[in-house]
Design an enzyme around this catalytic site. Structure first.
Site, PDB file in Angstrom:
ATOM      1  N   SER A 193      33.758   7.758  64.463  1.00 40.84           N
ATOM      2  CA  SER A 193      32.933   7.841  63.249  1.00 40.84           C
ATOM      3  C   SER A 193      33.529   8.714  62.152  1.00 40.84           C
ATOM      4  O   SER A 193      33.062   8.660  61.012  1.00 40.84           O
ATOM      5  CB  SER A 193      31.544   8.359  63.590  1.00 40.84           C
ATOM      6  OG  SER A 193      30.780   7.322  64.140  1.00 40.84           O
ATOM      7  N   LYS A 245      34.588   6.981  59.122  1.00 43.31           N
ATOM      8  CA  LYS A 245      33.618   6.564  58.097  1.00 43.31           C
ATOM      9  C   LYS A 245      33.806   7.371  56.811  1.00 43.31           C
ATOM     10  O   LYS A 245      33.520   6.887  55.719  1.00 43.31           O
ATOM     11  CB  LYS A 245      32.195   6.727  58.626  1.00 43.31           C
ATOM     12  CG  LYS A 245      31.868   5.796  59.798  1.00 43.31           C
ATOM     13  CD  LYS A 245      30.562   6.206  60.489  1.00 43.31           C
ATOM     14  CE  LYS A 245      30.225   5.293  61.652  1.00 43.31           C
ATOM     15  NZ  LYS A 245      29.088   5.789  62.457  1.00 43.31           N
ATOM     16  N   TYR A 277      36.149  -2.559  60.979  1.00 47.35           N
ATOM     17  CA  TYR A 277      35.400  -1.347  61.342  1.00 47.35           C
ATOM     18  C   TYR A 277      35.884  -0.797  62.686  1.00 47.35           C
ATOM     19  O   TYR A 277      36.127   0.402  62.833  1.00 47.35           O
ATOM     20  CB  TYR A 277      33.901  -1.679  61.387  1.00 47.35           C
ATOM     21  CG  TYR A 277      33.081  -0.553  61.953  1.00 47.35           C
ATOM     22  CD1 TYR A 277      32.818   0.596  61.201  1.00 47.35           C
ATOM     23  CD2 TYR A 277      32.580  -0.603  63.253  1.00 47.35           C
ATOM     24  CE1 TYR A 277      32.079   1.647  61.728  1.00 47.35           C
ATOM     25  CE2 TYR A 277      31.836   0.440  63.789  1.00 47.35           C
ATOM     26  CZ  TYR A 277      31.596   1.556  63.021  1.00 47.35           C
ATOM     27  OH  TYR A 277      30.872   2.604  63.550  1.00 47.35           O
ATOM     28  N   TYR A 327      24.612  13.042  62.165  1.00 46.12           N
ATOM     29  CA  TYR A 327      23.481  12.151  62.459  1.00 46.12           C
ATOM     30  C   TYR A 327      22.175  12.938  62.505  1.00 46.12           C
ATOM     31  O   TYR A 327      21.939  13.788  61.660  1.00 46.12           O
ATOM     32  CB  TYR A 327      23.741  11.358  63.760  1.00 46.12           C
ATOM     33  CG  TYR A 327      25.061  10.664  63.685  1.00 46.12           C
ATOM     34  CD1 TYR A 327      25.244   9.626  62.790  1.00 46.12           C
ATOM     35  CD2 TYR A 327      26.136  11.089  64.429  1.00 46.12           C
ATOM     36  CE1 TYR A 327      26.466   8.999  62.667  1.00 46.12           C
ATOM     37  CE2 TYR A 327      27.364  10.464  64.314  1.00 46.12           C
ATOM     38  CZ  TYR A 327      27.517   9.434  63.427  1.00 46.12           C
ATOM     39  OH  TYR A 327      28.718   8.835  63.306  1.00 46.12           O
ATOM     40  N   VAL A 386      32.520   9.942  68.209  1.00 50.32           N
ATOM     41  CA  VAL A 386      32.062   9.837  69.587  1.00 50.32           C
ATOM     42  C   VAL A 386      33.193  10.083  70.610  1.00 50.32           C
ATOM     43  O   VAL A 386      32.935  10.278  71.792  1.00 50.32           O
ATOM     44  CB  VAL A 386      31.351   8.468  69.764  1.00 50.32           C
ATOM     45  CG1 VAL A 386      32.354   7.350  69.988  1.00 50.32           C
ATOM     46  CG2 VAL A 386      30.305   8.510  70.820  1.00 50.32           C
TER      47      VAL A 386
HETATM   48  O1  DON Z   1      30.443   2.352  66.090  1.00 50.05           O
HETATM   49  C1  DON Z   1      30.737   2.893  67.148  1.00 50.05           C
HETATM   50  O2  DON Z   1      30.051   2.728  68.117  1.00 50.05           O
HETATM   51  C2  DON Z   1      31.959   3.796  67.280  1.00 50.05           C
HETATM   52  N1  DON Z   1      33.159   3.119  67.037  1.00 50.05           N
HETATM   53  C3  DON Z   1      31.856   4.985  66.409  1.00 50.05           C
HETATM   54  C4  DON Z   1      30.590   5.734  66.675  1.00 50.05           C
HETATM   55  C5  DON Z   1      30.710   7.198  66.581  1.00 50.05           C
HETATM   56  O3  DON Z   1      31.749   7.802  66.605  1.00 50.05           O
HETATM   57  C6  DON Z   1      29.414   7.905  66.563  1.00 50.05           C
HETATM   58  N2  DON Z   1      29.619   9.315  66.515  1.00 50.05           N
HETATM   59  N3  DON Z   1      29.228  10.161  67.175  1.00 50.05           N
END
Ligand code: DON
Length: 331
Positions: free
Chosen positions: A77, A80, A204, A256, A274
């Site tokens: 994330s 982003k 993405y 978040y 994540v």
């Molecule tokens: O969209 C997803 O599930 C992952 N590629 C990225 C999510 C993420 O890193 C959330 N952060 N804590």
């Protein structure tokens, strides 16, 4: 662990700061057992639960690195932030803010509940998945590689090398991306997406799979802290307005539904991923006493054991401790 008041006026040498940070990393490493590595993307479950590392790069060149400093991990994330910056640079800030709002949701990163419950005309912010996928759909280009080219170019400008895609992570997420596909179809139905859903999701997931180190995150952090300017040359890498909005969004939405607590107890614009990374940008501060890094710093953290909101559990606690000791909060 070092307890009690420390007079930071005495001996702000690299070795002195290093000794403190080593001590704090060793202390918080024990708390990695309070979290769990992500497993909804299968390959991320292979990360070592006990890892914890931090890199701090000061505007004046002062650098402190401690713990597991050399383990590569994927942006997830944190990407982003980069895709939002690139979309603003390619499409214009006002255009992008018509496509995605700047409001925190108070919901999990992959929730669309808030989108369904309120009659909104755009996703809430660029850092939850719905908003991030919408931002990615606005990147120009036909194929995912064409769309990611300006993302790689910006990273290369900031880092001094071109990072690579971790293909195994990319494939693992492609094979397990049911939730993001569901979000994507919802966005499609709402007419929020600007381009083909499959290409958007491919882009993405690829941006999430770009591999970095904590040094890279600290380097991005110090450029953001410096309002988007190259530290050495003073050249503009990211337009000031874009750097500023990105930091606002990092502070209000970067963690978040833990963003409010992070702002309260740490008080630094930051973005988590994540895989356990945290990118933090500490702007210059005016302080009565000579604290370290008063002219700003970038911080990169890696600690794959996550808390229940999907942020590095020991990483956040370590940042909270450092922010308190060095008065890093922007407030
Ligand atoms: O969209 C997803 O599930 C992952 N590629 C990225 C999510 C993420 O890193 C959330 N952060 N804590």
């Amino acid at each position: 662990m070092v307890q009690g008041a420390v007079n930071w006026n005495t001996g702000q040498t690299q070795e002195w700061l290093q000794a403190y940070v080593d001590d704090w990393v060793a202390f918080y490493r024990k708390q990695t057992s309070d979290g769990e590595v992500a497993s909804y993307i299968p390959i991320l479950a292979e990360a070592d639960q006990d890892d914890l590392g931090i890199a701090i790069i000061g505007k004046n060149g002062l650098t402190v690195r401690s713990g597991d400093t050399d383990i590569p991990f994927t942006l997830q994330s944190i990407s982003k932030v980069i895709s939002f910056i690139v979309a603003c640079m390619e499409r214009g800030v006002s255009y992008m803010l018509q496509r995605v709002d700047v409001e925190p949701t108070g919901e999990a990163f992959n929730s669309i509940m808030h989108l369904e419950m309120k009659p909104v005309k755009k996703p809430f912010n660029p850092f939850n998945n719905a908003g991030a996928i919408t931002v990615t759909s606005a990147l120009p280009g036909k194929t995912s590689d064409q769309r990611l080219e300006p993302v790689f170019k910006l990273l290369e400008k900031m880092l001094g090398y071109r990072p690579e895609l971790n293909v195994d992570v990319y494939k693992s997420e492609q094979d397990s991306s049911t939730r993001n596909r569901a979000i994507g179809y919802y966005l499609l139905e709402m007419d929020f997406l600007e381009s083909d859903l499959d290409v958007t999701l491919e882009t993405y997931i690829k941006q999430c799979s770009i591999e970095v180190t904590i040094d890279d995150l600290a380097q991005i952090g110090i450029i953001l802290a410096n309002d988007g300017m190259d530290l050495k040359t003073g050249a503009e890498i990211i337009p000031r307005q874009v750097a500023r909005i990105s930091k606002v969004l990092m502070l209000t939405c970067g963690m978040y539904d833990a963003s409010g607590k992070f702002a309260t107890y740490v008080g630094i614009p930051a973005k988590s991923g994540v895989s356990g990374g945290i990118l933090a940008a500490v702007p210059p501060r005016v302080r009565d006493e000579a604290m370290p890094f008063t002219d700003g710093c970038g911080i990169g953290v890696y600690g794959p054991a996550l808390g229940d909101k999907g942020n590095s559990i020991a990483g956040i606690r370590l940042l909270r401790h450092i922010a308190k000791q060095w008065d890093l909060s922007i407030f």
